[in-house]
Design a protein around this motif. Structure first.
Motif, PDB file in Angstrom:
ATOM      1  N   ASP B 100       2.583   1.950   3.523  1.00 21.77           N
ATOM      2  CA  ASP B 100       3.572   2.707   2.745  1.00 21.77           C
ATOM      3  C   ASP B 100       2.892   3.738   1.847  1.00 21.77           C
ATOM      4  N   THR B 101       1.762   3.343   1.248  1.00 22.18           N
ATOM      5  CA  THR B 101       1.071   4.244   0.317  1.00 22.18           C
ATOM      6  C   THR B 101       0.449   5.420   1.059  1.00 22.18           C
ATOM      7  N   ILE B 102      -0.157   5.127   2.203  1.00 22.53           N
ATOM      8  CA  ILE B 102      -0.750   6.197   3.019  1.00 22.53           C
ATOM      9  C   ILE B 102       0.340   7.140   3.528  1.00 22.53           C
ATOM     10  N   LYS B 103       1.428   6.558   4.012  1.00 18.49           N
ATOM     11  CA  LYS B 103       2.501   7.379   4.558  1.00 18.49           C
ATOM     12  C   LYS B 103       3.174   8.165   3.432  1.00 18.49           C
ATOM     13  N   GLY B 104       3.418   7.491   2.312  1.00 18.94           N
ATOM     14  CA  GLY B 104       4.028   8.166   1.159  1.00 18.94           C
ATOM     15  C   GLY B 104       3.184   9.355   0.738  1.00 18.94           C
ATOM     16  N   GLY B 105       1.861   9.212   0.836  1.00 17.96           N
ATOM     17  CA  GLY B 105       0.953  10.293   0.465  1.00 17.96           C
ATOM     18  C   GLY B 105       0.784  11.325   1.568  1.00 17.96           C
ATOM     19  N   ASP B 106       1.615  11.211   2.587  1.00 18.18           N
ATOM     20  CA  ASP B 106       1.637  12.144   3.711  1.00 18.18           C
ATOM     21  C   ASP B 106       0.265  12.274   4.384  1.00 18.18           C
ATOM     22  N   PHE B 107      -0.409  11.146   4.521  1.00 19.37           N
ATOM     23  CA  PHE B 107      -1.660  11.073   5.302  1.00 19.37           C
ATOM     24  C   PHE B 107      -2.731  12.030   4.777  1.00 19.37           C
ATOM     25  N   ARG B 108      -2.850  12.056   3.461  1.00 21.25           N
ATOM     26  CA  ARG B 108      -3.898  12.876   2.865  1.00 21.25           C
ATOM     27  C   ARG B 108      -4.764  12.051   1.914  1.00 21.25           C
ATOM     28  N   ALA B 109      -4.795  10.717   2.145  1.00 23.96           N
ATOM     29  CA  ALA B 109      -5.669   9.856   1.333  1.00 23.96           C
ATOM     30  C   ALA B 109      -6.604   9.086   2.255  1.00 23.96           C
ATOM     31  N   ARG B 110      -7.636   8.526   1.655  1.00 26.73           N
ATOM     32  CA  ARG B 110      -8.687   7.824   2.390  1.00 26.73           C
ATOM     33  C   ARG B 110      -8.229   6.394   2.701  1.00 26.73           C
ATOM     34  N   GLU B 111      -8.291   6.012   3.959  1.00 25.09           N
ATOM     35  CA  GLU B 111      -7.798   4.681   4.352  1.00 25.09           C
ATOM     36  C   GLU B 111      -8.485   3.547   3.589  1.00 25.09           C
ATOM     37  N   SER B 112      -9.826   3.606   3.488  1.00 24.22           N
ATOM     38  CA  SER B 112     -10.560   2.488   2.870  1.00 24.22           C
ATOM     39  C   SER B 112     -10.123   2.265   1.423  1.00 24.22           C
ATOM     40  N   ASN B 113      -9.960   3.382   0.696  1.00 26.15           N
ATOM     41  CA  ASN B 113      -9.575   3.253  -0.712  1.00 26.15           C
ATOM     42  C   ASN B 113      -8.184   2.648  -0.857  1.00 26.15           C
ATOM     43  N   VAL B 114      -7.270   3.137  -0.042  1.00 25.94           N
ATOM     44  CA  VAL B 114      -5.883   2.710  -0.197  1.00 25.94           C
ATOM     45  C   VAL B 114      -5.732   1.245   0.200  1.00 25.94           C
ATOM     46  N   TYR B 115      -6.476   0.835   1.229  1.00 26.81           N
ATOM     47  CA  TYR B 115      -6.385  -0.579   1.626  1.00 26.81           C
ATOM     48  C   TYR B 115      -6.912  -1.474   0.501  1.00 26.81           C
ATOM     49  N   ARG B 116      -8.005  -1.051  -0.116  1.00 25.56           N
ATOM     50  CA  ARG B 116      -8.568  -1.822  -1.231  1.00 25.56           C
ATOM     51  C   ARG B 116      -7.548  -1.923  -2.370  1.00 25.56           C
ATOM     52  N   LEU B 117      -6.863  -0.832  -2.624  1.00 27.32           N
ATOM     53  CA  LEU B 117      -5.851  -0.834  -3.692  1.00 27.32           C
ATOM     54  C   LEU B 117      -4.776  -1.879  -3.388  1.00 27.32           C
ATOM     55  N   ALA B 118      -4.310  -1.889  -2.141  1.00 26.29           N
ATOM     56  CA  ALA B 118      -3.269  -2.852  -1.758  1.00 26.29           C
ATOM     57  C   ALA B 118      -3.785  -4.289  -1.878  1.00 26.29           C
ATOM     58  N   GLN B 119      -5.049  -4.486  -1.501  1.00 26.35           N
ATOM     59  CA  GLN B 119      -5.643  -5.829  -1.593  1.00 26.35           C
ATOM     60  C   GLN B 119      -5.707  -6.325  -3.034  1.00 26.35           C
ATOM     61  N   LEU B 120      -6.036  -5.413  -3.947  1.00 28.51           N
ATOM     62  CA  LEU B 120      -6.236  -5.817  -5.337  1.00 28.51           C
ATOM     63  C   LEU B 120      -4.921  -5.941  -6.101  1.00 28.51           C
ATOM     64  N   SER B 121      -3.838  -5.448  -5.503  1.00 31.47           N
ATOM     65  CA  SER B 121      -2.572  -5.387  -6.234  1.00 31.47           C
ATOM     66  C   SER B 121      -2.139  -6.765  -6.749  1.00 31.47           C
ATOM     67  N   CYS B 122      -2.373  -7.808  -5.948  1.00 29.02           N
ATOM     68  CA  CYS B 122      -1.906  -9.141  -6.353  1.00 29.02           C
ATOM     69  C   CYS B 122      -2.695  -9.688  -7.548  1.00 29.02           C
ATOM     70  N   ASN B 123      -4.018  -9.426  -7.554  1.00 31.59           N
ATOM     71  CA  ASN B 123      -4.844  -9.884  -8.676  1.00 31.59           C
ATOM     72  C   ASN B 123      -4.384  -9.266  -9.991  1.00 31.59           C
ATOM     73  N   ILE B 124      -3.892  -8.028  -9.906  1.00 33.07           N
ATOM     74  CA  ILE B 124      -3.472  -7.341 -11.135  1.00 33.07           C
ATOM     75  C   ILE B 124      -2.310  -8.090 -11.778  1.00 33.07           C
ATOM     76  N   ILE B 125      -1.355  -8.524 -10.939  1.00 31.17           N
ATOM     77  CA  ILE B 125      -0.198  -9.239 -11.479  1.00 31.17           C
ATOM     78  C   ILE B 125      -0.665 -10.552 -12.115  1.00 31.17           C
ATOM     79  N   ASP B 126      -1.544 -11.267 -11.434  1.00 27.60           N
ATOM     80  CA  ASP B 126      -2.080 -12.516 -11.996  1.00 27.60           C
ATOM     81  C   ASP B 126      -2.722 -12.261 -13.356  1.00 27.60           C
ATOM     82  N   GLN B 127      -3.546 -11.221 -13.403  1.00 29.01           N
ATOM     83  CA  GLN B 127      -4.268 -10.900 -14.630  1.00 29.01           C
ATOM     84  C   GLN B 127      -3.292 -10.566 -15.759  1.00 29.01           C
TER      85      GLN B 127
END
Lengths: 240, 642
Positions: B100-127
């Motif tokens: 969703d984030t990559i598509k929302g950004g109209d395919f102009r972002a780096r895949e590795s970064n965005v995937y990492r962001l999605a992975q870390l999203s859950c830890n942020i809520i816990d924190q």
């Protein structure tokens, strides 16, 4: 609309200040109070004079930076509103306005209408936190919080740290600010563990900073832009 | 021109961050206190970073221009923060949030970064929960979620309309804990005015104390910029008045590349401007679009009528008509352009500014009918109150009026996978970097990115940099430090003593804002952009000829602060237009009129523009470098929200 403004001008904490009178004309009702002061400052620049310093940032009532006493009322007379959310249409019947900084010895004037509120930061540093380090948090849903507790915590946590409660208090007490933070954490199981210790440390720091004690005038909850209730202070006292 | 190396790990996407972490060098706990780190800005990215570095044991020096770290503009974020917890069992996953984030950004972002962001999203809520952030909860005591800003799953966590404030207070309290431990030394009311580089490494900054006017140098082993975005280039935006580009612009002028400067997001749901003295615009949370229906009168003759007297059949629910699948929840750029289109047709409502009505209705009458006034109050009470206090109108009875306003900037300092800029030892996090949102940011993603960078990414990558570097001792007498101090003083002298002082900083800022809003706002076109660049160059010369700053530089002087920031915005404005001209395609928020489909949708050109445009300041002119984007896991598709 035209206004006569009596504005507190003070070079710095050491110097004496005084009211200086200005006039601003042709102010539209949809102009915000701070935009009216912007227009005054534009006039002062045109005349080659030093502008009136006043604190502001978000201008949407949430950052807690703005801080003016208007005709004797911190954040003006309107309820549940920070200064930046006042509009000149609210002043249609008052063409003379007295504008002052927060007045409390723990909030020294820096210049004109801006005061130093670092004392609030130091109170938080004394204990206004839950002692958890990054990375050590458990799964968020592993600890349930009843909706009532969560809502109460939120109501207390909405404090924007503006300091109006101190400015209006005859004792210049920071009790409402301190109590809101203590109650916010006390409502939550993850915060309750440290409640007593936290209350002791924060209240102690409040005294060190020179804020007075609460003697139940309850003006604070009237001027609070977030309508924080004085019942927080009752809870704080029960923890001592 | 050379190709930029993003230092991405390779291999399966889901293992990349873990693999990369394992490859990062560590510093043993007892050695961490030997390192000094400067952090500028205390919004979500900065405060969370200060807290985490302090806990780890580093010496941190932090600065902010506000009078307290708690007041940074992250505080104004209303709607929420995304995390792929899938608590609602509606098919969410790390992969879907990434997609969703990559598509929302109209395919102009780096895949590795965005995937990492999605992975870390859950830890942020816990924190955040463990810090006492009072997120909304169900009666069961479990965390509540809502669907937000163009997504089809409910993954957004929220604290009524104050999610940003509550998350920042969480990060600020964690940072305060470290200030009391002595590991973080914080200075409020301070502004960074220069970056100090010694032997190709960022080694410090020059700071002006905004109260005393004192200029001082601060030395460290590395510098992290968490200084937010530059929407205020448009003068009127939803950003706090003090938000500025000066820190990132100083870095750019010292060699850090500036990426995608023209990618700026115009938010659809803001309170419309009412007149010439307007100083800022206020955002109404996008969550309002979940239940509010957007419409404009079908007939121009109805535009000045009381909306409650316009019959149902005379209303055009244009987003529902144009985008039946997503309707009122289409992404921000699409909604903003559609809204502007309606007003340009002459079907806008509200007061006239420059002879045009700038506004459409956002109507809650059907949801009030459906779930009742009390439920609506509980969901949106504070937003409705805010609207009423600004406009004097009651949105429970009369539909709100909304119009787009600049809100967020996807562009920023170019950073690699380690969040390091092209200057060694200079990192950029949060909105200050360009990294994760491509050409358009999805709702509830900014808070997520700021906190992922600050709590989880930068603390690790900064340590890696420190561990792998040797630092020579330097002090205030080092020639680079002396030169940086001198250049700051000289610039202030120029601002204070223009040859023919005539106009205030706001005069120039408003002029710049008008140029950028019309040429480099919701729609762009080559000739208009060229003309804008010429206008901005002229404005720049006029500025240095006739900027008028009263008062003294050795004093609390807000006029001087503004003047310095406007000078930087003018130069940045030029680069924004330059970048917009160069990108001959439409993507996300960047809508070039020459490259739009007949339906008005953006037409990307993946063959020629699937890259990040990173600009280098070279002898006074911007030189373009490209980072080519590789999509190994997602096939860029047409971003169709119909």
């Amino acid at each position: 609309m035209n206004f006569i403004l009596h504005i507190w001008r003070q070079q710095n904490a050491e110097s004496l200040g005084d009211f200086v009178t200005y006039q601003v004309d042709n102010i539209d009702g949809d102009t915000s109070f701070l935009e009216m002061l912007d227009q005054l400052n534009e006039q002062l620049i045109e005349k080659g004079e030093d502008c009136v310093v006043f604190d502001y940032d978000c201008r949407e009532g949430i950052c807690g930076t703005c801080s003016l006493v208007i005709n004797g009322h911190p954040h003006g007379e309107k309820n549940a509103t920070a200064t930046c959310q006042l509009y000149m249409r609210d002043y249609a019947n008052q063409n003379e306005l007295w504008i002052e900084p927060w007045r409390a010895s723990s909030f020294p004037v820096i210049k004109d209408l801006a005061v130093d509120r670092d004392a609030f930061d130091r109170i938080i540093q004394a204990g206004g936190f839950i002692s958890v380090s990054t990375g050590s948090a458990p799964e968020a849903n592993s600890q349930l919080v009843s909706k009532d507790n969560a809502d109460n915590a939120f109501d207390a946590a909405t404090c924007i740290g503006c300091g109006a409660c101190v400015a209006v208090c005859p004792n210049a007490s920071a009790s409402l600010f301190v109590a809101a933070k203590i109650n916010h954490f006390h409502q939550l199981p993850q915060g309750r563990v440290e409640s007593k210790n936290r209350a002791k440390r924060m209240i102690n720091q409040m005294e060190v900073e020179g804020f007075g004690s609460c003697s139940n005038h309850r003006h604070c909850e009237v001027v609070c832009p977030q309508e924080i209730s004085v019942s927080n202070i009752t809870l704080m006292n029960s923890l001592l | 021109m050379h190709n930029l190396n993003p230092n991405e790990p390779s291999g399966p996407l889901e293992n990349r961050w873990e693999k990369h972490l394992f490859g990062l060098a560590l510093i043993a706990p007892q050695n961490r206190k030997k390192y000094n780190i400067i952090v500028i800005g205390t919004g979500l990215a900065g405060a969370s970073l200060c807290a985490t570095l302090g806990e780890a044991g580093y010496n941190v020096k932090s600065f902010c221009y506000n009078d307290s770290p708690r007041r940074a503009h992250s505080i104004a974020a209303q709607g929420g923060i995304n995390a792929s917890k899938n608590y609602q069992n509606d098919g969410d996953s790390t992969w879907r949030l990434f997609y969703d984030t990559i598509k929302g950004g109209d395919f102009r972002a780096r895949e590795s970064n965005v995937y990492r962001l999605a992975q870390l999203s859950c830890n942020i809520i816990d924190q955040a929960v463990s810090q006492g952030v009072p997120f909304a909860r169900e009666y069961s005591g479990y965390l509540a979620n809502r669907s937000f800003g163009g997504t089809q799953v409910s993954r957004t966590f929220y604290a009524r309309g104050q999610t940003g404030q509550q998350l920042l207070l969480g990060a600020y309290s964690a940072m305060s804990k470290e200030i009391s431990s002595g590991r973080v030394k914080h200075q409020s009311r301070s502004e960074m005015l220069e970056l100090i580089i010694v032997k190709d490494r960022a080694r410090g900054i020059v700071v002006r104390d905004l109260v005393s006017g004192e200029i001082s140098a601060h030395i460290a082993d590395c510098v992290v910029m968490c200084t937010g975005g530059y929407s205020n280039a448009y003068y009127l935006s939803t950003n706090a008045k003090g938000c500025n580009t000066s820190a990132t612009w100083r870095a750019y002028k010292k060699g850090a590349y500036f990426a995608n400067p023209s990618f700026t997001q115009i938010h659809p749901t803001c309170v419309p401007p009412t007149g010439d003295n307007q100083s800022k615009l206020t955002l109404m949370s996008e969550s309002l679009r979940n239940d509010g229906r957007i419409w404009a009168p079908k007939n121009i003759k109805d535009c000045n009528k009381d909306p409650n007297n316009i019959n149902e059949e005379d209303r055009d629910y244009f987003l529902e008509r144009m985008y039946p699948a997503f309707a009122n929840l289409v992404p921000r750029d699409i909604a903003s352009r559609a809204l502007k289109g309606i007003c340009d047709e002459g079907r806008g409502v509200g007061s006239k500014v420059n002879n045009q009505r700038l506004g459409v209705y956002l109507d809650f009458s059907s949801v009030i009918e459906k779930i009742g006034l009390e439920k609506v109050k509980e969901k949106y009470g504070n937003l409705f109150d805010m609207y009423k206090s600004i406009t004097g109108e009651n949105p429970y009875q009369v539909p709100m009026k909304i119009y787009p306003a600049p809100h967020y900037t996807m562009g920023g300092l170019w950073v690699d996978y380690n969040l390091m800029t092209t200057i060694n030892g200079l990192f950029a996090t949060g909105e200050a970097n360009f990294s994760d949102h491509g050409a358009n940011r999805l709702g509830a993603s900014a808070l997520m990115q700021g906190l992922a960078d600050g709590y989880f990414i930068a603390p690790q990558t900064v340590a890696n940099y420190l561990a792998r570097s040797q630092f020579e001792e330097i002090d205030d007498n080092h020639p680079e430090v002396v030169a940086s101090l001198e250049s700051v003083k000289a610039r202030i002298g120029k601002l204070m003593n223009a040859p023919k002082p005539k106009h205030s900083p706001d005069y120039f800022h408003q002029k710049l804002g008008r140029i950028l809003w019309s040429a480099c706002g919701m729609s762009r076109e080559k000739q208009a952009l060229k003309a804008a660049m010429k206008d901005i160059s002229e404005l720049e010369s006029e500025f240095w000829q006739s900027i008028k700053v009263t008062g003294s530089e050795s004093d609390f002087n807000q006029t001087l602060e503004k003047a310095g920031r406007v000078a930087d915005f003018i130069e940045l404005g030029y680069l924004m237009c330059r970048d917009a001209i160069d990108r001959e395609e439409s993507c996300g928020a960047h809508a070039r009129l020459e490259f739009l489909a007949e339906s008005g949708d953006a037409k990307r050109d993946d063959e020629n523009y699937s890259h990040v445009a990173a600009w280098e300041f070279q002898d006074g002119t911007p030189v373009l470098h490209k980072e080519h984007l590789h999509f190994e896991f997602i096939k860029p598709s047409v971003r169709d929200y119909k």
